[in-house]
Design an enzyme around this catalytic site. Structure first.
Site, PDB file in Angstrom:
ATOM      1  N   CYS A 434       0.760  -1.310   0.335  1.00  0.00           N
ATOM      2  CA  CYS A 434      -0.065   0.211   0.279  1.00  0.00           C
ATOM      3  C   CYS A 434       1.020   1.140   0.023  1.00  0.00           C
ATOM      4  CB  CYS A 434      -1.138  -0.705   1.416  1.00  0.00           C
ATOM      5  SG  CYS A 434      -2.238  -1.004   0.807  1.00  0.00           S
ATOM      6  N   GLU A 436       4.042   0.652   1.979  1.00  0.00           N
ATOM      7  CA  GLU A 436       5.344   0.929   3.025  1.00  0.00           C
ATOM      8  C   GLU A 436       6.895   0.796   1.544  1.00  0.00           C
ATOM      9  OE1 GLU A 436       1.390  -0.216   2.762  1.00  0.00           O
ATOM     10  OE2 GLU A 436       2.644  -2.420   2.443  1.00  0.00           O
TER      11      GLU A 436
END
Length: 790
Positions: A434, A436
């Site tokens: 997502c 990170e």
């Protein structure tokens, strides 16, 4: 509307989106055969490598009609392998996956027969999922079942792995030479780990042979198809595919097409060896491919259109691979077919100069023309990024399907530097999954699960007792009415938070050891620095950097709950704590006065209100200090990030009503976004509130914004989007993404899904078809504030 640059791409795209996802048991059978043959006769790393080799030597080959890049994980598009050594599905699981309305995987009688007669008897007591739950403490199990936290590795392996440029500079014959050199220099006289290193390095060599053999098989298969092909054009294409597979993955690629095929073979290898959470990603694909593009276009052997066609073939290959089937809580925390391969474009080069190039724009055009769920595509925006690049990204985003997401390169570099990365490694890093962050090709940055921050406050108000599970789970810090000041309440919350983080990390330590000793991944280890040099597996700390993440969920909800308590109970004394607890117990039925006050007459996060935003900062700091810097079992440390996937819906479902007026079982806020509907002062106020969080101390934050199409229409609307992104990034915001769609359309799509089958929305760190989302998640997206520029 047909999407794709030509008839070939349109046909391949139609196939990719039309085929219904199904279970493939081929890999499960092959890994079972390998274990039956080799288990107990060789060391564990070698066992894993021999299993990998057996799979790649015997798996079905697939070359779809007209495609130019080859390779599938299963027998064909949308065919999802299973990984019984990690999670052995029951027959009930098969029935649920086949019959469930959302995110289903079709199975047939033959599948169920194979699962019942071959897979379950061997794996039901040998799977890592079984081992994990066998070794977890009762406290851990209670927390997991009550929704205090989740655990990624109970059905999938450690992931968030991203490639760097080495696979375009070396073939696997070259990697074999590196491995042999490491073997030749082992010191059995003085190194007490020499024996373990030998086993690991031998496993890596076998894995290199396995991927080389896959390429050879595809070359042979393409020639066999060419011999039967009557169309001269397609015959030439098949022979070209064969020629490319003669080169890669054995040797380094020499052409643009070979570079893409090299990556795809590696992708298939990594995700066949284990089903990493999240899927393997190519990292800075535009920068990796640009030297090939520049060389060939200059020589006249590659046109811009041909390069884009090859990229569009690659995009479709990504979309052909659904996330491996999930069940239970793991499905609830990530209810999607998307497997989170995330392609970074733009950013900076290793020397710090602007990284945007011609391939960057081809990638933007590719995502725009194809409009596919996978791969997730992002743009890295630095202060050096040209305006044209940012404007083009926003132009695509405002079309309303959630891609590309926008990431702040300068913040990412600072985040990685603060975590101890070398400056070049930081510049070559970026985002995966997502949001990170990690050092691409050099770091194992493993997400371990989500933490339900608002539920910990709920337990704090109930003396550590969980009403959902009906058990005493937390510390007995006092009942809500025992706290005589807000400060006492918040101090009790921080104690509970530390207690649950301790339980989570104790479990993580065991799980990391289980994977390190029982489930090494020698193929992945070949392509991640410094696994060969150390003679250590990726899952055991072989990477140059080894980070573990815990993801905080619901910071917006938590902040508004704290604000409701401090402002109404302790400061303004509008009602007592006893009255508020009674209202929450009744789900606010009969307590309209209190409900109105906490919903509409209380400072809220997301409105640039310092009184509320400071509580967000306090809560963020408490979470940060409870996690950051703690040691993991791989020689690295823990960090935090702030994202939910779909877990904010699940976490809300295991909670009662909240002090901020949120009703029982309703979703929490997602990412670092404000609580749905509470941000009422426009998008600038939202980003100013969100920027008060210290993003640079995280490994990633996720901010969603929602606009109606009219708000961002025309050049003025587009420039407003660009300015919003640039402004947020000057304040060190990590990430922002947009849903550009009006509430009316979403409501119509909810009523008549058959008429809106192609409607795509941004959920959290990914996009998905609206009709594939649960009713609860659809409602949550509808409830998000529709922003306007003031």
């Amino acid at each position: 509307m047909e999407r794709g640059m030509n008839e070939r791409i349109q046909r391949l795209r139609r196939q990719s989106v039309a085929v219904e996802p199904s279970i493939s048991l081929e890999r499960a059978l092959l890994v079972t055969e390998a274990y039956e043959k080799y288990y107990g006769t060789v060391e564990t790393p070698v066992l894993r490598a021999l299993a990998f080799k057996h799979i790649l030597e015997n798996k079905s080959l697939c070359i779809n009609e007209g495609e130019l890049i080859v390779g599938e994980k299963g027998e064909g598009p949308q065919s999802a392998p299973t990984y019984p050594e990690l999670c052995c599905h029951t027959l009930e699981d098969f029935a649920i996956m086949n019959n469930r309305e959302k995110i289903s995987f079709k199975t047939n009688d033959q599948d169920r027969k194979i699962q019942e007669e071959r897979i379950i008897p061997y794996w039901q007591n040998r799977s890592l999922r079984k081992a994990i739950f066998r070794h977890m403490s009762p406290e851990w199990v209670d927390c997991y079942e009550s929704g205090i936290f989740t655990e990624f590795m109970e059905q999938r392996s450690p992931g968030h792995t991203v490639g760097d440029g080495k696979i375009y500079q070396k073939g696997f014959l070259d990697f074999k030479q590196d491995i042999q050199q490491a073997l030749d220099t082992l010191d059995f006289l003085n190194d007490e780990q020499a024996y373990e290193k030998k086993s690991q390095l031998e496993a890596m060599k076998i894995s290199c042979d396995a991927i080389i053999r896959l390429g050879q098989r595809y070359a042979q298969y393409a020639r066999e198809l060419a011999e039967k092909e009557e169309d001269p054009g397609r015959k030439a294409e098949l022979l070209a595919i064969a020629a490319n597979c003669d080169v890669v993955p054995a040797r380094k690629p020499e052409t643009f097409a070979q570079a893409i095929q090299m990556y795809w073979f590696v992708h298939i290898g990594v995700t066949t060896e284990l089903n990493n959470w999240d899927s393997f990603s190519p990292g800075r694909l535009d920068q990796h491919l640009y030297p090939f593009y520049k060389k060939e276009t200059k020589a006249g052997t590659l046109t811009k259109d041909r390069a884009k066609e090859l990229l569009q073939c690659l995009w479709i290959k990504f979309n052909n691979q659904p996330a491996p089937p999930k069940v239970g809580i793991t499905l609830k925390e990530s209810g999607t077919y998307t497997d989170f391969a995330n392609i970074n474009s733009g950013g900076v080069k290793p020397d710090g100069s602007d990284g945007v190039n011609d391939v960057t724009y081809l990638i933007l055009d590719t995502m725009d023309e194809l409009k596919l769920l996978q791969p997730s595509s992002n743009v890295q925006i630095s202060r050096k990024s040209p305006h044209r690049f940012v404007k083009r990204a926003c132009e695509i985003s405002r079309k309303g399907w959630g891609q590309p997401a926008m990431y702040n390169t300068d913040a990412i570099i600072q985040e990685l530097l603060r975590a101890g990365k070398d400056i070049v490694d930081a510049r070559e890093g970026g985002a995966s999954g997502c949001v990170e962050t990690g050092a691409f090709g050099k770091e194992a940055y493993i997400l371990t699960g989500y933490l339900n921050l608002p539920k910990i406050l709920e337990l704090t108000l109930n003396n550590g007792f969980d009403q959902f599970l009906g058990k005493q789970l937390g510390l007995q810090t006092g009942h809500a009415t025992d706290y005589l000041s807000y400060e006492a309440l918040f101090e009790a919350f921080t104690r509970q938070l530390q207690y649950f983080v301790d339980i989570k990390i104790k479990g993580n330590h065991i799980i990391e050891k289980i994977y390190a000793t029982q489930m090494p991944c020698p193929f992945l280890s070949v392509i991640i620095n410094d696994c060969i040099e150390k003679g250590m597996d990726y899952n055991a700390g072989g990477a140059r950097y080894n980070t573990s993440y815990i993801q905080g969920v619901g910071i917006g909800t938590l902040t508004d709950c704290l604000s409701a308590l401090r402002y109404n109970v302790f400061e303004q004394k509008r009602f007592t704590m006893q009255e508020l607890m009674a209202a929450m117990e009744a789900n606010f039925v009969g307590y309209d006065y209190i409900h109105n006050l906490v919903l509409n007459k209380t400072p809220k996060y997301g409105n640039d209100d310092d009184a509320a935003d400071q509580l967000m900062v306090d809560a963020f700091n408490a979470f940060y200090h409870s996690v950051n810097g703690r040691r993991n079992m791989r020689g690295g440390t823990y960090r935090i990030d702030m994202l939910p996937t779909t877990c904010h819906v699940y976490f809300g479902s295991v909670m009662g009503a909240s002090p901020n007026g949120r009703l029982a079982a309703k979703p929490l806020s997602e990412g670092i976004s404000p609580e749905q509907g509470s941000d009422r002062q426009g998008p600038t106020a939202v980003i100013k509130s969100a920027a008060k969080m210290d993003h640079l101390r995280t490994g990633g934050t996720l901010l969603n914004q929602k606009f109606s199409p009219a708000v961002v229409a025309g050049d003025e609307g587009l420039e407003n989007m660009v300015s919003l992104v640039r402004t947020y990034f000057t304040m060190d915001g990590h990430h922002i993404q947009f849903n550009v769609i009006d509430r009316k359309t979403l409501l119509e799509a909810q009523k008549r899904p058959e008429e809106y089958k192609d409607l795509i929305v941004r959920v959290a760190g990914y996009s998905d078809y609206f009709h594939n989302l649960s009713k609860e998640l659809q409602d949550e997206i509808i409830a998000r504030t529709e922003q306007k520029f003031n």
